[in-house]
Write an enzyme that holds these catalytic residues in place. Structure first.
Site, mmCIF file in Angstrom:
data_model
loop_
_atom_site.group_PDB
_atom_site.id
_atom_site.type_symbol
_atom_site.label_atom_id
_atom_site.label_comp_id
_atom_site.label_asym_id
_atom_site.label_seq_id
_atom_site.Cartn_x
_atom_site.Cartn_y
_atom_site.Cartn_z
ATOM 1 N N GLU A 144 0.850 -1.183 0.000
ATOM 2 C CA GLU A 144 0.000 0.000 0.000
ATOM 3 C C GLU A 144 0.884 1.230 0.000
ATOM 4 O OE1 GLU A 144 -3.265 0.577 2.681
ATOM 5 O OE2 GLU A 144 -4.091 -1.403 2.298
ATOM 6 N N HIS B 236 -4.598 6.958 -0.425
ATOM 7 C CA HIS B 236 -3.835 5.726 -0.259
ATOM 8 C C HIS B 236 -4.388 4.671 -1.222
ATOM 9 C CE1 HIS B 236 -7.158 4.772 2.558
ATOM 10 N NE2 HIS B 236 -6.827 3.506 2.408
ATOM 11 N N HIS C 144 -5.430 0.524 -2.152
ATOM 12 C CA HIS C 144 -5.930 -0.753 -1.616
ATOM 13 C C HIS C 144 -5.663 -1.829 -2.664
ATOM 14 C CE1 HIS C 144 -9.179 0.256 1.645
ATOM 15 N NE2 HIS C 144 -7.987 0.729 1.959
ATOM 16 N N ASP D 39 -9.705 2.925 8.144
ATOM 17 C CA ASP D 39 -9.702 4.155 7.349
ATOM 18 C C ASP D 39 -10.616 5.201 7.983
ATOM 19 O OD1 ASP D 39 -7.964 3.154 5.378
ATOM 20 O OD2 ASP D 39 -9.633 2.352 4.203
#
Length: 156
Positions: free
Chosen positions: A38, A100, A102, A113
């Site tokens: 990630e 970010h 996934h 999150d």
């Protein structure tokens, strides 16, 4: 994901535009391989009335902790990038939010999150949250304590 800018729109007509250079960076960090960790950073850009334009992002670097299913954005370079953009733009570009990746085709926020995002102060304007998946991108804004989901865009 295409090579052009991407525009998201919510049910109220608010727009979030992601400029081409940012789209290219998101493509670079998509978790397309089983070994890709990630990635995360901050969103930088301008508020134009009720609309938001994302012109730059910070990218993973020294101090960040990245694994396949988790990322912790700890590096000081993220804040430095925001500060530099603010100064170079004559105070027009600001921190706009977080992004970010996934490792899933159609990303959805995890409870981790939401927990992390709930701690971010949105009293000075909408904060944008983006999750870049393998085939789709998820985008929401937060105003004070509520989240506003924007239309999904299919990545090419």
């Amino acid at each position: 994901m295409n090579n052009n800018e991407i525009t998201f729109k919510d049910e109220y007509g608010n727009l979030v535009v992601i400029m081409t250079d940012v789209v290219q960076l998101f493509k670079k960090y998509q978790q397309l391989l089983p070994t890709t960790p990630e990635s995360a950073g901050v969103l930088i850009g301008e508020r134009r009335g009720r609309h938001i334009v994302i012109t730059d992002i910070s990218i993973p670097g020294k101090g960040d902790s990245c694994s396949r299913y988790q990322v912790d954005r700890k590096g000081e370079h993220h804040q430095k990038k925001v500060d530099e953009a603010f100064i170079k733009s004559n105070k027009t570009k600001h921190y706009l939010g977080e992004w970010h990746t996934h490792p899933e085709k159609y990303p959805i926020p995890s409870s981790l999150d939401y927990n992390s995002w709930s701690k971010i102060d949105a009293s000075n304007g909408n904060i944008v949250f983006i999750i870049v998946g393998q085939e789709n991108m998820w985008l929401s804004t937060k105003t004070k304590s509520s989240f506003n989901l924007f239309n999904e865009v299919t990545l090419e």
